[in-house]
Write a protein that holds these residues in place. Structure first.
Motif, short mmCIF file in Angstrom:
data_model
loop_
_atom_site.label_atom_id
_atom_site.label_comp_id
_atom_site.label_asym_id
_atom_site.label_seq_id
_atom_site.Cartn_x
_atom_site.Cartn_y
_atom_site.Cartn_z
N ASP A 104 0.84 -1.20 0.00
CA ASP A 104 0.00 0.00 0.00
C ASP A 104 0.87 1.25 0.00
OD1 ASP A 104 -2.22 -1.56 0.08
OD2 ASP A 104 -2.74 -1.14 2.17
N ARG A 105 0.30 2.32 -0.54
CA ARG A 105 0.96 3.62 -0.47
C ARG A 105 0.09 4.55 0.37
NH1 ARG A 105 4.90 3.82 -4.26
NH2 ARG A 105 4.76 2.29 -5.95
N TYR A 106 0.73 5.51 1.00
CA TYR A 106 0.03 6.42 1.89
C TYR A 106 0.32 7.86 1.49
CZ TYR A 106 -0.46 2.07 4.31
OH TYR A 106 -0.75 0.76 4.60
N ALA A 107 -0.73 8.67 1.48
CA ALA A 107 -0.64 10.02 0.91
C ALA A 107 -0.35 11.07 1.98
CB ALA A 107 -1.96 10.34 0.21
N VAL A 108 -0.23 12.30 1.52
CA VAL A 108 -0.15 13.43 2.45
C VAL A 108 -1.39 13.36 3.35
CG1 VAL A 108 -0.21 15.96 2.62
CG2 VAL A 108 1.15 14.85 0.83
N GLY A 109 -1.19 13.60 4.64
CA GLY A 109 -2.29 13.44 5.59
C GLY A 109 -2.17 12.12 6.34
N SER A 110 -0.95 11.55 6.35
CA SER A 110 -0.72 10.27 7.03
C SER A 110 0.33 10.40 8.13
CB SER A 110 -0.22 9.20 6.03
OG SER A 110 -1.13 9.02 4.98
N VAL A 111 0.18 9.53 9.10
CA VAL A 111 1.19 9.38 10.15
C VAL A 111 1.60 7.92 10.17
CG1 VAL A 111 1.49 9.26 12.67
CG2 VAL A 111 0.42 11.27 11.64
N TRP A 112 2.90 7.65 10.20
CA TRP A 112 3.29 6.26 10.36
C TRP A 112 4.19 6.11 11.58
CZ3 TRP A 112 3.85 8.79 5.66
CH2 TRP A 112 5.12 9.19 5.28
N VAL A 113 4.02 5.00 12.23
CA VAL A 113 4.64 4.75 13.53
C VAL A 113 5.36 3.41 13.45
CG1 VAL A 113 4.20 4.40 15.98
CG2 VAL A 113 2.71 5.95 14.67
N ALA A 114 6.65 3.41 13.64
CA ALA A 114 7.40 2.15 13.63
C ALA A 114 7.93 1.88 15.03
CB ALA A 114 8.55 2.23 12.64
N ASP A 115 7.66 0.70 15.52
CA ASP A 115 8.06 0.30 16.87
C ASP A 115 9.15 -0.76 16.73
OD1 ASP A 115 8.27 -0.39 19.51
OD2 ASP A 115 6.19 -1.01 19.75
N MET A 116 10.36 -0.42 17.12
CA MET A 116 11.48 -1.35 16.96
C MET A 116 12.10 -1.65 18.33
SD MET A 116 13.36 0.47 13.74
CE MET A 116 12.40 1.48 12.60
N PHE A 117 12.30 -2.93 18.57
CA PHE A 117 12.90 -3.31 19.84
C PHE A 117 14.42 -3.32 19.78
CE2 PHE A 117 8.65 -4.85 20.27
CZ PHE A 117 8.37 -4.64 21.61
N HIS A 118 14.92 -3.60 18.60
CA HIS A 118 16.37 -3.74 18.45
C HIS A 118 16.68 -3.51 16.98
CE1 HIS A 118 19.97 -6.18 17.46
NE2 HIS A 118 20.38 -5.84 18.67
N VAL A 119 17.80 -2.88 16.70
CA VAL A 119 18.27 -2.81 15.32
C VAL A 119 19.76 -3.13 15.31
CG1 VAL A 119 16.56 -1.20 14.38
CG2 VAL A 119 18.59 -0.31 15.49
N PRO A 120 20.24 -3.73 14.23
CA PRO A 120 21.66 -4.08 14.18
C PRO A 120 22.54 -2.83 14.20
CG PRO A 120 20.43 -5.21 12.47
CD PRO A 120 19.53 -4.15 13.04
N PHE A 121 23.71 -2.97 14.77
CA PHE A 121 24.67 -1.87 14.78
C PHE A 121 26.06 -2.47 14.65
CE2 PHE A 121 23.63 -3.17 19.09
CZ PHE A 121 24.87 -3.42 19.64
N GLY A 122 27.00 -1.62 14.30
CA GLY A 122 28.38 -2.10 14.19
C GLY A 122 28.88 -2.07 12.77
N CYS A 123 29.98 -2.79 12.55
CA CYS A 123 30.68 -2.73 11.28
C CYS A 123 29.83 -3.22 10.11
CB CYS A 123 31.94 -3.59 11.39
SG CYS A 123 32.97 -3.52 9.94
N SER A 124 29.70 -2.37 9.10
CA SER A 124 29.16 -2.70 7.78
C SER A 124 27.64 -2.90 7.69
CB SER A 124 29.88 -3.90 7.15
OG SER A 124 29.35 -5.10 7.65
N VAL A 125 26.91 -2.74 8.77
CA VAL A 125 25.46 -2.84 8.64
C VAL A 125 24.87 -1.49 8.24
CG1 VAL A 125 25.26 -4.76 10.26
CG2 VAL A 125 25.00 -2.41 11.10
#
Ligand code: NAG
Ligand code: NAG
Ligand code: NAG
Length: 236
Positions: A104-125
């Motif tokens: 789906d695509r979302y137009a002007v007039g939208s709010v999106w909320v991403a809930d992340m518990f963990h994301v990779p970090f460190g070399c080359s990611v």
């Protein structure tokens, strides 16, 4: 359209809201990507990285599932997109990873909320969470979350056609990296702001239990609330 690139955003949930006609600042929930159905409505890129020419293959949905690069964890119910940390990949060869975009695509007039518990970090990611218009650069790109290689803070950015400049940065000017949003300027660096919160990315982000990233695309402007370590500040 939202994309999570170079994978690796673990335990991801997404809610999308659209503005209620007639109401000034009220949004209705129109879509919820979470838990066991999280991966149902995404397109997996299914091609090697011909976009930024990284040593990466963005795999299909079936390969991502069978190799456990994108799956729903049966214990926690979390949607997980992860780094391949089990293959030995020779220098200059490509490692499998995941890049997904919403159907789906979302137009002007939208709010999106991403809930992340963990994301990779460190070399080359290169974990990233962003949206873009179908005919990029026309319509632009909003980068809500991005962490490249060894950086320790989230950086947010916009990429546009010629003529867009960041004029009133919302945060301390010392954290503004660049103000010209034109994709033709500075090798498409974009206009970039670094989140001063030490828990906005990296080890500190994960140690804090992650966070929620809110992006509002309104006719009056684009707003971010990047919440490293502040996920409890929000209720749904
Ligand atoms: C990348 O490959 C896909 C699949 O073949 C193709 O549709 C797309 O146009 C390519 N993009 C670029 C920038 O080459
Ligand atoms: C790969 O990552 C997973 C998830 O973080 C972890 O449980 C596992 O121990 C890692 N495997 C190796 C070989 O590092
Ligand atoms: C952006 O600016 C911040 C603050 O000056 C700096 O710490 C950071 O390294 C810069 N990021 C990049 C990618 O240059």
């Amino acid at each position: 359209m939202f994309k999570a690139q170079y994978a690796s955003i673990a335990s991801l949930g997404l809610l999308v809201f659209v503005v209620q006609p007639a109401a000034a600042v009220s949004y209705n929930l129109v879509k919820d990507y979470s838990g066991s159905t999280f991966f149902d409505e995404w397109v997996f890129y299914d091609h090697f990285d011909n976009l930024t020419n990284g040593d990466a293959v963005f795999v299909s949905a079936s390969t991502a599932a069978s190799s456990k690069l994108a799956f729903v964890d049966s214990g926690s119910g979390h949607a997980i997109v992860k780094v391949d940390n089990t293959s030995q990949v020779p220098s200059n060869e490509k490692r499998n990873t995941v890049r997904i975009s919403t159907k789906d695509r979302y137009a002007v007039g939208s709010v999106w909320v991403a809930d992340m518990f963990h994301v990779p970090f460190g070399c080359s990611v290169w974990p990233a969470w962003w949206s873009q218009a179908p005919d990029w650069p026309i319509g632009g790109e909003i980068d809500t979350f991005e962490g490249v290689n060894q950086v320790t803070h989230n950086q947010m950015g916009l990429h546009t056609t010629t003529g867009c400049n960041q004029v009133s940065p919302v945060q301390s000017s010392t954290l503004v990296n660049s103000t010209n949003c034109d994709h033709l300027a500075d090798s498409n660096l974009g206009c970039i702001v670094t989140n001063p919160d030490a828990a906005s990315y990296g080890q500190a982000f994960s140690a804090a239990g992650g966070g929620i990233f809110v992006t509002e695309l309104a006719s009056s402007g684009i707003s971010y609330v990047p919440q490293g370590g502040l996920k409890h500040a929000f209720t749904e």
